[in-house]
Scaffold this motif. Structure first.
Motif, PDB file in Angstrom:
ATOM      1  N   LYS A 311       0.825  -1.209   0.000  1.00 25.21           N
ATOM      2  CA  LYS A 311       0.000   0.000   0.000  1.00 25.21           C
ATOM      3  C   LYS A 311       0.858   1.258   0.000  1.00 25.21           C
ATOM      4  N   ASN A 312       2.104   1.131   0.481  1.00 26.25           N
ATOM      5  CA  ASN A 312       3.011   2.269   0.538  1.00 26.25           C
ATOM      6  C   ASN A 312       4.047   2.252  -0.583  1.00 26.25           C
ATOM      7  N   ALA A 313       3.759   1.524  -1.659  1.00 27.34           N
ATOM      8  CA  ALA A 313       4.701   1.405  -2.767  1.00 27.34           C
ATOM      9  C   ALA A 313       4.889   2.741  -3.482  1.00 27.34           C
ATOM     10  N   ASN A 314       6.082   2.919  -4.037  1.00 28.08           N
ATOM     11  CA  ASN A 314       6.433   4.117  -4.809  1.00 28.08           C
ATOM     12  C   ASN A 314       5.999   3.979  -6.263  1.00 28.08           C
ATOM     13  N   SER A 315       5.753   5.103  -6.909  1.00 23.05           N
ATOM     14  CA  SER A 315       5.697   5.154  -8.365  1.00 23.05           C
ATOM     15  C   SER A 315       7.125   5.379  -8.866  1.00 23.05           C
ATOM     16  N   LEU A 316       7.624   4.469  -9.682  1.00 22.95           N
ATOM     17  CA  LEU A 316       9.022   4.496 -10.098  1.00 22.95           C
ATOM     18  C   LEU A 316       9.197   5.382 -11.328  1.00 22.95           C
ATOM     19  N   VAL A 332      -2.787  -1.804  -8.121  1.00 20.65           N
ATOM     20  CA  VAL A 332      -4.060  -1.274  -7.637  1.00 20.65           C
ATOM     21  C   VAL A 332      -4.282  -1.811  -6.226  1.00 20.65           C
ATOM     22  N   VAL A 333      -4.534  -0.905  -5.292  1.00 24.45           N
ATOM     23  CA  VAL A 333      -4.827  -1.284  -3.913  1.00 24.45           C
ATOM     24  C   VAL A 333      -6.093  -0.569  -3.481  1.00 24.45           C
ATOM     25  N   ALA A 334      -6.645  -0.995  -2.364  1.00 24.64           N
ATOM     26  CA  ALA A 334      -7.841  -0.342  -1.822  1.00 24.64           C
ATOM     27  C   ALA A 334      -7.427   0.757  -0.861  1.00 24.64           C
ATOM     28  N   GLY A 335      -8.037   1.925  -0.997  1.00 25.86           N
ATOM     29  CA  GLY A 335      -7.827   2.997  -0.049  1.00 25.86           C
ATOM     30  C   GLY A 335      -8.600   2.760   1.234  1.00 25.86           C
ATOM     31  N   ASP A 336      -8.465   3.678   2.169  1.00 20.18           N
ATOM     32  CA  ASP A 336      -9.116   3.518   3.472  1.00 20.18           C
ATOM     33  C   ASP A 336     -10.625   3.375   3.381  1.00 20.18           C
ATOM     34  N   HIS A 337     -11.216   3.960   2.344  1.00 18.95           N
ATOM     35  CA  HIS A 337     -12.665   3.902   2.184  1.00 18.95           C
ATOM     36  C   HIS A 337     -13.092   2.807   1.200  1.00 18.95           C
ATOM     37  N   GLY A 338     -12.167   1.936   0.840  1.00 16.12           N
ATOM     38  CA  GLY A 338     -12.493   0.839  -0.056  1.00 16.12           C
ATOM     39  C   GLY A 338     -12.445   1.194  -1.517  1.00 16.12           C
ATOM     40  N   GLU A 339     -12.034   2.414  -1.834  1.00 15.37           N
ATOM     41  CA  GLU A 339     -11.951   2.834  -3.220  1.00 15.37           C
ATOM     42  C   GLU A 339     -10.651   2.327  -3.847  1.00 15.37           C
ATOM     43  N   PRO A 340     -10.664   1.974  -5.153  1.00 12.89           N
ATOM     44  CA  PRO A 340      -9.421   1.542  -5.793  1.00 12.89           C
ATOM     45  C   PRO A 340      -8.453   2.714  -5.958  1.00 12.89           C
ATOM     46  N   VAL A 341      -7.206   2.474  -5.611  1.00 12.34           N
ATOM     47  CA  VAL A 341      -6.149   3.471  -5.746  1.00 12.34           C
ATOM     48  C   VAL A 341      -5.074   2.882  -6.654  1.00 12.34           C
ATOM     49  N   VAL A 342      -4.818   3.543  -7.763  1.00 18.32           N
ATOM     50  CA  VAL A 342      -3.805   3.072  -8.710  1.00 18.32           C
ATOM     51  C   VAL A 342      -2.454   3.680  -8.342  1.00 18.32           C
ATOM     52  N   ILE A 343      -1.440   2.823  -8.221  1.00 22.78           N
ATOM     53  CA  ILE A 343      -0.060   3.270  -8.035  1.00 22.78           C
ATOM     54  C   ILE A 343       0.631   3.088  -9.377  1.00 22.78           C
ATOM     55  N   PRO A 344       0.794   4.176 -10.148  1.00 24.21           N
ATOM     56  CA  PRO A 344       1.396   4.021 -11.480  1.00 24.21           C
ATOM     57  C   PRO A 344       2.845   3.545 -11.384  1.00 24.21           C
ATOM     58  N   GLN A 345       3.207   2.676 -12.313  1.00 31.75           N
ATOM     59  CA  GLN A 345       4.595   2.223 -12.441  1.00 31.75           C
ATOM     60  C   GLN A 345       5.160   1.727 -11.108  1.00 31.75           C
ATOM     61  N   ALA A 346       4.394   0.859 -10.454  1.00 27.54           N
ATOM     62  CA  ALA A 346       4.816   0.344  -9.147  1.00 27.54           C
ATOM     63  C   ALA A 346       5.844  -0.771  -9.277  1.00 27.54           C
ATOM     64  N   ILE A 347       5.784  -1.530 -10.378  1.00 27.56           N
ATOM     65  CA  ILE A 347       6.676  -2.663 -10.588  1.00 27.56           C
ATOM     66  C   ILE A 347       7.506  -2.399 -11.835  1.00 27.56           C
ATOM     67  N   CYS A 348       8.805  -2.667 -11.732  1.00 29.30           N
ATOM     68  CA  CYS A 348       9.742  -2.416 -12.826  1.00 29.30           C
ATOM     69  C   CYS A 348      10.315  -3.743 -13.312  1.00 29.30           C
ATOM     70  N   LEU A 349      10.295  -3.971 -14.620  1.00 29.61           N
ATOM     71  CA  LEU A 349      10.937  -5.122 -15.242  1.00 29.61           C
ATOM     72  C   LEU A 349      11.987  -4.619 -16.223  1.00 29.61           C
ATOM     73  N   HIS A 350      13.205  -5.131 -16.113  1.00 27.86           N
ATOM     74  CA  HIS A 350      14.236  -4.786 -17.086  1.00 27.86           C
ATOM     75  C   HIS A 350      15.355  -5.816 -17.056  1.00 27.86           C
ATOM     76  N   GLU A 351      16.240  -5.740 -18.048  1.00 24.13           N
ATOM     77  CA  GLU A 351      17.414  -6.596 -18.106  1.00 24.13           C
ATOM     78  C   GLU A 351      18.653  -5.809 -17.699  1.00 24.13           C
ATOM     79  N   GLU A 352      19.606  -6.510 -17.099  1.00 20.33           N
ATOM     80  CA  GLU A 352      20.886  -5.912 -16.735  1.00 20.33           C
ATOM     81  C   GLU A 352      22.030  -6.810 -17.187  1.00 20.33           C
ATOM     82  N   ASP A 353      23.083  -6.207 -17.715  1.00 16.98           N
ATOM     83  CA  ASP A 353      24.333  -6.928 -17.890  1.00 16.98           C
ATOM     84  C   ASP A 353      24.883  -7.260 -16.505  1.00 16.98           C
TER      85      ASP A 353
END
Length: 644
Positions: A311-316, A332-353
């Motif tokens: 629920k405390n995730a960052n937008s990256l 997407v998580v539920a806010g205190d009142h049960g409303e959907p709250v979108v956390i944009p770009q919460a998960i990052c996928l990429h490749e690294e050398d």
């Protein structure tokens, strides 16, 4: 309102429409009103057999569990909702007034409520005035989980404790200016400060702890640009929540309590996909402090169960949190009142050398064969108060999986007279004392190594005594100990013995006839250092061992129990393992505890460089040979230049 089923997989995260539906079902059932708050809304995964039998496009079970709090009465409940049928499957009241107590996680709105109640209390105002602090406009009261101490005046009440910090202006870092000796205990339902402790004459540290460009000064100009280019795009593919990369295939999930979750992880060798993990997550973490001062001796945050990591995730942000060709997933998580709250770009996928994977120079012919490593990275970051945590899952071309946790942010401080020496804290700036503490994470690893039935064994390396079999004393070997029951499988790590734990399949064997397996390779530090008499020891018993192994049970999800907030203790792993279930050739869950014991340094101030910890899962007999033999030889990039 209808839920979409045709495009959903049973393990997909909850959608905004499904979170809306939770609230609609509960409202229509008369189970929520204006004073109802949603402490959490979690997906409830279907039974494993149903998940394995599911095929794309088929209908699937979709359920959610809502934890409700009535902020007017303090009543709490747990509800299960069928998201497809739109029905309430169950609703039960939670007993928060009798032992072992327990409360739902802290609400976001309770942060401000706690601060407002403290700052309005005449005793707090007098305490500030006694210290010569008359302008409290920018004072900050940190809302902190209270722990549990079985005090009669606290039993059954929903509490937060508040420590006070000052700011010179709105953007000033409060953590640099603790008001020592001032502690408020707040009853959030009654709306009152039930106790205010005020002692000591320690001055508030004056030096600021800001680290923004305006405070730090001009940035260095000596670093040349470092660019990452993938002109043909990344090598991974993402379809919904499913990710494919080279030999790996898995699903990515997310929920407000654990944050990032991984599901149905498999690795393919010679065209044969084999399962490795059914599910993996960070199921809990506890941050106990080692300072016995009254203002901090109660501190032991459960950042997943009390505050909710997801629920405390960052937008990256590209270029800051992630480099390269990035694929982001929203959460997407539920806010205190049960409303959907979108956390944009919460998960990052990429490749690294990742440097050299394997290399050999033939000393007879001079021929050189080199292959470079790369890894798939799946990550998210969360901020819990003063600390920031990054969780990075790495998948390698040779079949290894690694979890690296990155702890950064601002260390939590108290105050003392400048020059004070303490065995429990480090002076990191004039008069600013950072207590010793631990960050103990618990990974939940629902194993599925080459099949649904697994066993586990402990492997140590040790020297062989001098004797007929070792006349020169040079021999050493391994010692393997089967962990057959839960009572045998609560284990410490042993770096001196190179201790690892191997999970293997009795039903799948490699070319050499041995069971296919994976090793858990720890990077151990101290386990929980609080004494058995300490309240946190009872509540965080999971953190007293590096490894626990349990037989899978659908309702055993969190190692400190479902409701660690203000819980008396004994829930979770110690309760489950008391059954002493058989662990041979069955569905197993590994619970691995790891993390740093932090003795702060001046170099950790005003913002802490990343401190890393984690573990590795390594194939052992899972493959018949090096699975990365067919990697292409590295070529010279046209833009590559040698430094002359």
């Amino acid at each position: 309102m209808t839920a979409t089923t045709s495009t959903l997989h049973p393990l997909d995260p909850l959608t905004a429409a499904e979170i809306d539906r939770v609230r609609t079902v509960l409202t229509e059932a008369g189970r929520c009103g204006e004073s109802t708050r949603y402490a959490s809304v979690l997906p409830l995964e279907p039974p494993k057999a149903e998940v394995r039998a599911h095929r794309p496009g088929q209908p699937c079970t979709r359920r959610a569990q809502a934890v409700l709090l009535d902020v007017r009465t303090g009543g709490c409940a747990e509800a299960t909702i069928d998201l497809i049928a739109g029905t309430l499957l169950s609703h039960r009241e939670l007993d928060v007034e009798h032992r072992p107590y327990g409360q739902p996680a802290v609400l976001i709105e309770e942060y401000d409520r706690c601060a407002d109640l403290v700052k309005a209390d005449p005793r707090w105002q007098q305490a500030m005035a006694r210290r010569g602090i008359t302008d409290t406009t920018h004072a900050f009261v940190a809302p902190l989980a209270p722990g549990f101490f079985d005090r009669p005046d606290e039993r059954g009440r929903r509490l937060l404790r508040g420590l006070t910090f000052l700011r010179e202006h709105t953007e000033d870092s409060p953590w640099a200016h603790p008001v020592e000796g001032l502690l408020a205990t707040v009853d959030l339902i009654a709306g009152e400060v039930i106790e205010l402790d005020d002692a000591g004459e320690v001055p508030v540290p004056y030096r600021h702890g800001n680290f923004d460009p305006a405070s730090v000064g001009p940035a260095r100009t000596s670093l040349k640009p470092l660019e990452i280019s993938q002109p043909e795009g990344p090598s991974f593919r993402v379809r919904g929540s499913e990710v494919e990369w080279e030999s790996w295939r898995l699903r990515v999930g997310f929920n407000p309590r654990e944050g990032l979750t991984l599901h149905q992880v498999s690795f393919t060798e010679d065209g044969e996909p084999r399962p490795v993990l059914y599910r993996a997550s960070i199921a809990e973490m506890v941050v106990p402090y080692g300072d016995p001062a009254p203002w901090r001796r109660w501190i032991s945050y459960f950042d997943a169960g009390e505050y909710l990591l997801g629920k405390n995730a960052n937008s990256l942000k590209l270029g800051c949190d992630c480099l390269g060709v990035i694929h982001y997933l929203d959460a997407v998580v539920a806010g205190d009142h049960g409303e959907p709250v979108v956390i944009p770009q919460a998960i990052c996928l990429h490749e690294e050398d990742h440097g050299i994977l394997w290399k050999h120079t033939n000393v007879l012919t001079g021929a050189v064969e080199t292959r470079r490593s790369r890894r798939l990275v799946i990550s998210f970051f969360t901020t819990i108060g003063n600390y920031d945590y990054g969780f990075y899952w790495y998948f390698y071309l040779d079949g290894r999986i690694e979890l690296e946790v990155k702890a950064t942010g601002v260390v939590f401080c108290g105050a003392a007279h400048p020059g004070t020496e303490s065995p429990y804290a480090t002076e990191i700036a004039p008069g600013l004392m950072a207590p010793v503490h631990q960050h103990l994470f618990c990974a939940r690893l629902d194993m599925e190594v080459a099949g649904q039935r697994n066993s586990v064994e402990e492997i140590d390396v040790l020297g062989v005594p001098v004797g007929p079999d070792n006349p020169y004393g040079n021999a050493f070997t391994t010692r393997t100990t089967p962990l057959r029951r839960e009572s045998e499988a609560a284990r410490p790590a042993d770096p001196a013995a190179g201790r690892v734990w191997r999970v293997f399949s009795p039903d799948s064997r490699g070319e050499l006839g041995r069971p296919r397996g994976y090793q858990l390779v720890p990077r151990p530090g101290p386990t929980l250092l609080a004494r058995p008499e300490a309240a946190v020891h009872q509540r965080a018993t999971f953190a007293t061992r590096h490894l626990w192994v349990t037989r899978y049970s659908e309702d055993e999800r969190f190692p400190a129990g479902d409701y660690p907030n203000q819980h008396a203790g004994g829930a979770g792993l110690p309760a489950w393992t008391a059954a002493d279930r058989d662990l041979t050739g069955t569905d197993l869950v590994l619970w691995h505890v790891f993390g740093p014991t932090h003795v702060p340094r001046p170099e950790d101030w005003p913002v802490m460089p990343v401190d890393t910890c984690g573990f590795t899962l390594k194939p052992v007999g899972f493959c018949d040979r090096n699975p990365a033999l067919d990697l292409p030889a590295p070529g010279c990039h046209p833009s590559a230049k040698e430094d002359s």
